[in-house]
Design a protein around this motif. Structure first.
Motif, PDB file in Angstrom:
ATOM      1  N   MET A  21       0.803  -1.166  -0.038  1.00 23.55           N
ATOM      2  CA  MET A  21       0.140   0.160   0.097  1.00 23.55           C
ATOM      3  C   MET A  21       0.943   1.275  -0.023  1.00 23.55           C
ATOM      4  O   MET A  21       0.570   2.190  -0.537  1.00 23.55           O
ATOM      5  N   VAL A  22       2.012   0.939   0.865  1.00 24.48           N
ATOM      6  CA  VAL A  22       2.825   2.353   0.731  1.00 24.48           C
ATOM      7  C   VAL A  22       3.370   2.785  -0.550  1.00 24.48           C
ATOM      8  O   VAL A  22       3.510   4.125  -0.729  1.00 24.48           O
ATOM      9  N   TYR A  23       3.585   1.740  -1.487  1.00 25.59           N
ATOM     10  CA  TYR A  23       4.153   2.153  -2.819  1.00 25.59           C
ATOM     11  C   TYR A  23       3.064   2.858  -3.660  1.00 25.59           C
ATOM     12  O   TYR A  23       3.316   3.685  -4.504  1.00 25.59           O
ATOM     13  N   LEU A  24       1.893   2.344  -3.430  1.00 22.04           N
ATOM     14  CA  LEU A  24       0.683   3.053  -4.214  1.00 22.04           C
ATOM     15  C   LEU A  24       0.358   3.951  -3.654  1.00 22.04           C
ATOM     16  O   LEU A  24       0.188   5.218  -4.603  1.00 22.04           O
ATOM     17  N   ALA A  25       0.659   4.695  -2.531  1.00 17.45           N
ATOM     18  CA  ALA A  25       0.527   5.709  -1.821  1.00 17.45           C
ATOM     19  C   ALA A  25       1.557   6.848  -2.378  1.00 17.45           C
ATOM     20  O   ALA A  25       1.164   7.981  -2.693  1.00 17.45           O
ATOM     21  N   LEU A  26       2.784   6.456  -2.495  1.00 14.96           N
ATOM     22  CA  LEU A  26       4.005   7.120  -3.091  1.00 14.96           C
ATOM     23  C   LEU A  26       3.374   7.337  -4.503  1.00 14.96           C
ATOM     24  O   LEU A  26       3.610   8.505  -4.869  1.00 14.96           O
ATOM     25  N   ILE A  27       3.209   6.540  -5.419  1.00 18.95           N
ATOM     26  CA  ILE A  27       2.853   6.953  -6.826  1.00 18.95           C
ATOM     27  C   ILE A  27       1.522   7.652  -6.818  1.00 18.95           C
ATOM     28  O   ILE A  27       1.457   8.824  -7.806  1.00 18.95           O
ATOM     29  N   ALA A  28       0.500   7.510  -5.920  1.00 17.71           N
ATOM     30  CA  ALA A  28      -0.802   8.272  -5.868  1.00 17.71           C
ATOM     31  C   ALA A  28      -0.384   9.812  -5.557  1.00 17.71           C
ATOM     32  O   ALA A  28      -0.697  10.901  -6.339  1.00 17.71           O
ATOM     33  N   GLY A  29       0.735   9.788  -4.779  1.00 14.07           N
ATOM     34  CA  GLY A  29       1.271  11.274  -4.302  1.00 14.07           C
ATOM     35  C   GLY A  29       1.616  12.047  -5.382  1.00 14.07           C
ATOM     36  O   GLY A  29       1.606  13.090  -5.831  1.00 14.07           O
ATOM     37  N   LEU A  30       2.684  11.211  -6.125  1.00  9.79           N
ATOM     38  CA  LEU A  30       3.435  11.822  -7.374  1.00  9.79           C
ATOM     39  C   LEU A  30       2.340  12.108  -8.349  1.00  9.79           C
ATOM     40  O   LEU A  30       2.498  13.321  -8.995  1.00  9.79           O
ATOM     41  N   VAL A  31       1.436  11.467  -8.520  1.00 10.67           N
ATOM     42  CA  VAL A  31       0.358  11.743  -9.604  1.00 10.67           C
ATOM     43  C   VAL A  31      -0.307  12.965  -9.246  1.00 10.67           C
ATOM     44  O   VAL A  31      -0.687  13.700 -10.198  1.00 10.67           O
ATOM     45  N   LEU A  32      -0.965  12.989  -8.023  1.00  6.56           N
ATOM     46  CA  LEU A  32      -1.572  14.247  -7.434  1.00  6.56           C
ATOM     47  C   LEU A  32      -0.914  15.683  -7.618  1.00  6.56           C
ATOM     48  O   LEU A  32      -1.323  16.660  -7.861  1.00  6.56           O
ATOM     49  N   LEU A  33       0.515  15.309  -7.330  1.00  3.35           N
ATOM     50  CA  LEU A  33       1.372  16.701  -7.482  1.00  3.35           C
ATOM     51  C   LEU A  33       1.215  17.227  -8.729  1.00  3.35           C
ATOM     52  O   LEU A  33       1.150  18.192  -8.978  1.00  3.35           O
ATOM     53  N   SER A  91       4.680   8.674   2.795  1.00  2.00           N
ATOM     54  CA  SER A  91       4.948   7.134   2.198  1.00  2.00           C
ATOM     55  C   SER A  91       6.538   7.147   2.105  1.00  2.00           C
ATOM     56  O   SER A  91       7.111   6.152   2.115  1.00  2.00           O
ATOM     57  N   ALA A  92       7.082   8.151   1.601  1.00  2.00           N
ATOM     58  CA  ALA A  92       8.369   8.306   1.393  1.00  2.00           C
ATOM     59  C   ALA A  92       9.309   8.157   2.719  1.00  2.00           C
ATOM     60  O   ALA A  92      10.290   7.177   2.846  1.00  2.00           O
ATOM     61  N   VAL A  93       8.749   8.650   3.809  1.00  2.00           N
ATOM     62  CA  VAL A  93       9.391   8.299   5.079  1.00  2.00           C
ATOM     63  C   VAL A  93       9.098   7.057   5.686  1.00  2.00           C
ATOM     64  O   VAL A  93      10.421   6.341   6.125  1.00  2.00           O
ATOM     65  N   GLU A  94       8.041   6.493   5.331  1.00  2.00           N
ATOM     66  CA  GLU A  94       7.770   5.219   5.655  1.00  2.00           C
ATOM     67  C   GLU A  94       8.613   4.212   4.984  1.00  2.00           C
ATOM     68  O   GLU A  94       9.256   3.074   5.435  1.00  2.00           O
ATOM     69  N   ILE A  95       8.904   4.539   3.485  1.00  2.00           N
ATOM     70  CA  ILE A  95       9.622   3.539   2.926  1.00  2.00           C
ATOM     71  C   ILE A  95      11.319   3.524   3.287  1.00  2.00           C
ATOM     72  O   ILE A  95      11.951   2.625   3.377  1.00  2.00           O
ATOM     73  N   ALA A  96      11.589   4.752   3.388  1.00  2.00           N
ATOM     74  CA  ALA A  96      13.101   4.914   3.882  1.00  2.00           C
ATOM     75  C   ALA A  96      13.360   4.360   5.277  1.00  2.00           C
ATOM     76  O   ALA A  96      14.462   3.583   5.671  1.00  2.00           O
ATOM     77  N   THR A  97      12.154   4.329   6.307  1.00  2.00           N
ATOM     78  CA  THR A  97      12.442   3.867   7.504  1.00  2.00           C
ATOM     79  C   THR A  97      12.471   2.285   7.371  1.00  2.00           C
ATOM     80  O   THR A  97      13.408   1.392   7.862  1.00  2.00           O
ATOM     81  N   ALA A  98      11.643   1.557   6.573  1.00  2.00           N
ATOM     82  CA  ALA A  98      11.453   0.181   6.254  1.00  2.00           C
ATOM     83  C   ALA A  98      13.013  -0.236   5.865  1.00  2.00           C
ATOM     84  O   ALA A  98      13.346  -1.326   6.150  1.00  2.00           O
ATOM     85  N   PHE A  99      13.622   0.364   4.786  1.00  2.00           N
ATOM     86  CA  PHE A  99      14.602  -0.197   4.113  1.00  2.00           C
ATOM     87  C   PHE A  99      15.950   0.507   4.887  1.00  2.00           C
ATOM     88  O   PHE A  99      17.000  -0.018   4.453  1.00  2.00           O
ATOM     89  N   ILE A 110      16.139   9.508  -0.013  1.00  2.00           N
ATOM     90  CA  ILE A 110      14.849   9.576  -0.707  1.00  2.00           C
ATOM     91  C   ILE A 110      14.390  10.706  -1.273  1.00  2.00           C
ATOM     92  O   ILE A 110      13.871  10.822  -2.332  1.00  2.00           O
ATOM     93  N   GLY A 111      14.798  11.872  -0.607  1.00  2.00           N
ATOM     94  CA  GLY A 111      14.437  13.333  -0.915  1.00  2.00           C
ATOM     95  C   GLY A 111      15.099  13.687  -2.152  1.00  2.00           C
ATOM     96  O   GLY A 111      14.608  14.187  -3.169  1.00  2.00           O
ATOM     97  N   LEU A 112      16.338  13.089  -2.162  1.00  2.00           N
ATOM     98  CA  LEU A 112      17.320  13.662  -3.447  1.00  2.00           C
ATOM     99  C   LEU A 112      16.834  12.494  -4.580  1.00  2.00           C
ATOM    100  O   LEU A 112      17.328  13.105  -5.679  1.00  2.00           O
ATOM    101  N   THR A 113      16.219  11.646  -4.550  1.00  2.00           N
ATOM    102  CA  THR A 113      16.091  10.755  -5.768  1.00  2.00           C
ATOM    103  C   THR A 113      14.529  10.491  -5.892  1.00  2.00           C
ATOM    104  O   THR A 113      14.091  11.339  -7.137  1.00  2.00           O
ATOM    105  N   VAL A 114      13.892   9.860  -5.135  1.00  2.00           N
ATOM    106  CA  VAL A 114      12.402   9.710  -5.535  1.00  2.00           C
ATOM    107  C   VAL A 114      11.548  10.761  -5.490  1.00  2.00           C
ATOM    108  O   VAL A 114      10.929  11.130  -6.401  1.00  2.00           O
ATOM    109  N   VAL A 115      11.757  11.527  -4.570  1.00  2.00           N
ATOM    110  CA  VAL A 115      10.879  12.953  -4.306  1.00  2.00           C
ATOM    111  C   VAL A 115      11.307  13.858  -5.310  1.00  2.00           C
ATOM    112  O   VAL A 115      10.426  14.417  -6.043  1.00  2.00           O
TER     113      VAL A 115
END
Length: 314
Positions: free
Chosen positions: A1-13, A191-199, A206-211
């Motif tokens: 779900m967290v990856y879907l939230a990340l993608i959804a966040g990017l699309v909405l942005l 979602s980015a913070v959650e992914i960073a914490t999990a890995f 995460i901010g420098l790349t995905v975000v």
């Protein structure tokens, strides 16, 4: 779900930023603003809106790595990734007027970011200085180009944003665009913070790349379309203006709203990569009055090497 939230966040942005620009330009044209002033203010602000809301949200959420990394990473991606792809599609033509106006300001903004990073904190005084520099840049740009007004290509670009919409529709675009951007930023940051914490990866990476890449999608789409239409001078102006807005507007506004520390990772590497990318861009632009395909390939190789280094470090 967290990856879907990340993608959804990017699309909405992306969708929110596009809607905000369309609505704002339409309202401004109906109020009699010139295309030049619209381009320097509303379009520049609108394409930087995803980065702005994301950095402010990250600062309020206590994630300075994402807040600062988003700006530095976006500037690196704008030059090495976006201009690299654009130049591979079609050589990027260098408009002497744009380069003369924005080249020096780009260097000043990069040095201002370096000073803030070396100090180690993004405080309200620094934010006030950056916002003041942005206002000076917009005023200077407006009066410097007042005689020439906008080029036919730029007129077409502004018209393509939806300047002929009815006023109620335009207002709805602005409100909906802003709402989507804010909601998308919240989804993206959480979602980015959650992914960073999990890995076990730092928020800064995460901010420098995905975000950073995600919030740069409006610039990427605009530049690729410009390259396909062989109006690559617009792509260069888009990247230069975006990088200047990212530092002056986003770092400045973020600092005024919520002062934050600068992550040590950015001090050690990323700010220097941003400065090197800026210097390389100016060398390529001034040397041949265009950025040719092999130079675009060099940009892309440099970006892949940079991201690879971050991945290894992570």
């Amino acid at each position: 779900m967290v990856y879907l939230a990340l993608i959804a966040g990017l699309v909405l942005l992306v969708a929110g930023g596009e809607g905000f620009v369309r609505g704002s330009v339409a309202i401004a044209e109906r109020l009699g603003m010139s295309s030049l002033l619209i381009g320097l203010t509303l379009v520049g602000f609108g394409t930087s809106l995803p980065e702005l809301v994301t950095s402010v949200q990250a600062a309020l959420d206590g994630a300075p790595g994402i807040a600062v990394g988003n700006v530095v990473g976006s500037n690196i991606a704008n030059i090495l990734l976006i201009l690299g792809i654009t130049a591979l599609i079609y050589p990027v033509l260098v408009d002497k007027g744009v380069l003369r106006r924005d080249g020096l300001v780009l260097v000043v903004s990069a040095l201002a970011a370096l000073g803030i990073v070396l100090i180690g904190a993004l405080g309200r005084i620094a934010g006030l200085v950056l916002v003041a520099m942005l206002i000076a840049y917009v005023v200077y740009s407006y009066f410097a180009d007042q005689k020439a007004q906008a080029s036919p290509d730029f007129e077409a670009e502004v018209e393509a944003t939806g300047g002929t919409q009815p006023m109620p529709v335009s207002i709805l675009f602005v409100i909906a665009g802003l709402g989507l951007t804010i909601f998308g930023a919240r989804l993206l940051v959480s979602s980015a913070v959650e992914i960073a914490t999990a890995f076990g990866v730092s928020e800064t990476i995460i901010g420098l790349t995905v975000v950073a890449i995600g919030t740069s999608l409006p610039e990427l789409v605009t530049s690729v379309i410009a390259a396909v239409r062989r109006h690559t001078d617009l792509a260069l102006g888009n990247v230069l203006g975006s990088n200047i807005f990212n530092i002056f507007l986003i770092l400045g506004t973020t600092a005024l709203i919520q002062p934050i520390p600068v992550p040590p990772e950015i001090v050690r590497l990323d700010i220097w990569v941003m400065l090197a990318a800026t210097a390389l861009l100016l060398v390529f632009a001034y040397s041949g009055r265009q950025i040719v395909r092999w130079e675009g390939a060099a940009f892309l190789v440099a970006y892949l090497a940079y991201v690879g280094w971050l991945a290894v470090g992570a």
